[in-house]
Write a protein that holds these residues in place. Structure first.
Motif, short mmCIF file in Angstrom:
data_model
loop_
_atom_site.label_atom_id
_atom_site.label_comp_id
_atom_site.label_asym_id
_atom_site.label_seq_id
_atom_site.Cartn_x
_atom_site.Cartn_y
_atom_site.Cartn_z
N UNK A 81 36.36 22.74 -9.73
CA UNK A 81 37.54 22.98 -8.99
C UNK A 81 38.62 23.12 -9.88
N UNK A 82 39.65 23.77 -9.98
CA UNK A 82 40.96 23.99 -10.60
C UNK A 82 41.44 22.41 -11.00
N UNK A 83 41.34 21.70 -10.01
CA UNK A 83 42.13 20.21 -9.88
C UNK A 83 41.42 19.24 -11.12
N UNK A 89 34.61 23.75 -18.47
CA UNK A 89 34.10 24.63 -17.58
C UNK A 89 34.44 26.18 -17.94
N UNK A 90 32.93 26.91 -17.48
CA UNK A 90 33.31 28.26 -17.76
C UNK A 90 34.42 28.84 -16.78
N UNK A 91 34.40 28.26 -15.43
CA UNK A 91 35.62 28.73 -14.73
C UNK A 91 35.89 27.65 -13.90
N UNK A 92 37.25 27.57 -13.74
CA UNK A 92 37.62 26.59 -12.79
C UNK A 92 38.21 27.48 -11.62
N UNK A 93 37.66 27.10 -10.37
CA UNK A 93 38.04 27.80 -9.29
C UNK A 93 39.03 27.21 -8.63
N UNK A 94 39.83 28.02 -7.94
CA UNK A 94 41.02 27.40 -7.07
C UNK A 94 40.87 27.64 -5.81
N UNK A 95 41.65 26.87 -5.10
CA UNK A 95 41.64 26.87 -3.58
C UNK A 95 41.63 28.36 -3.15
N UNK A 96 40.71 28.71 -2.26
CA UNK A 96 40.63 30.04 -1.67
C UNK A 96 39.88 31.04 -2.33
#
Ligand code: FE2
Length: 239
Positions: A81-83, A89-96
């Motif tokens: 998660x972005x937070x 991380x290879x990707x930080x995934x945000x809300x939604x």
């Protein structure tokens, strides 16, 4: 069609979830445990799957993620998660935001409170809640930027899904495996009948002991489990 497995680490009572596309054989793991690396590779091999992603629900305090070693030994990407702010991380995934792997799509839902980077993942009618909602319980809020106030709001958000939505938690210490939104609303003692003020007061009164492995796990997980194969900080002899 999809393949789905729920795996369990006895030592830390941690669930790891495997989701795969039955046709392309692409797979992802949610919250693998470092000490279960061999198990996870064996399951993937037995099912003829290729690991594409490792997803973390948060920076764990009780165990070291298996994501570091899995990423090193496979082509898998590490997603959190972005937070979390994890620069490893290879990707930080945000809300939604969504992660799509062939026919499988997961939606990230930012659920801060247990930690500020906690993220739940929805896959169709299933929620992988990490430590935000546990069965008849919830994650603690007394370390790692924990906030009972924010956890309350995150729990309410997850409870806004239809009552039959399945809840797959990050841990269970009593042999439970799966719940649903309706059941947690009805009987979870940290949810049923509590407004925010009562929830916050209950969380602040818990007075829990410090997690045994926090001083090892959090530094390692802040490095996505560590980069070196089998040489993550604090690894035990048995691992
Ligand atoms: Fe946790």
């Amino acid at each position: 069609m999809a393949i789905f497995r729920q795996l369990f680490d006895d030592a830390t009572s941690t669930f790891t979830y495997l989701i795969a596309d039955e046709n392309t054989r692409s797979a992802l793991l949610i919250d693998p445990v470092h000490e279960q690396y061999a198990r996870d590779r064996a399951v993937l091999d037995a099912l003829g799957l290729t690991l594409k992603y490792v997803l973390e629900t948060h920076v764990h305090a009780d165990h070291i993620t298996g994501g570091g070693r899995l990423r090193h030994e496979t082509a898998a990407q590490f997603v959190a998660g972005k937070g979390t702010g994890l620069s490893c991380a290879d990707r930080l995934i945000g809300d939604g935001e969504t992660l799509t792997m062939d026919s499988i799509t997961l939606e990230a839902i930012a659920t801060p409170g247990h930690t500020d980077g906690c993220t739940s993942y929805r896959w169709n009618d299933r929620l992988f809640t990490g430590d935000t909602i546990l069965i008849d319980a919830c994650g603690r809020t007394d370390f790692q930027q924990g906030s009972a106030d924010r956890l309350y709001d995150s729990i309410q958000r997850l409870l806004s899904f239809p009552e039959e939505t399945l809840i797959y938690p990050g841990h269970d210490y009593n042999g439970k495996r799966v719940s649903c939104v309706g059941q947690e609303k009805a009987i979870n003692p940290y949810i049923a009948g509590l407004d925010k003020a009562a929830f916050v007061a209950k969380m602040h009164a818990l007075n829990l002991p410090k997690p045994k492995r926090i001083d090892v796990a959090v530094p390692a997980n802040s490095l996505c489990g560590g980069a070196d194969v089998g040489r993550v900080p604090g690894e035990t002899e048995a691992a």
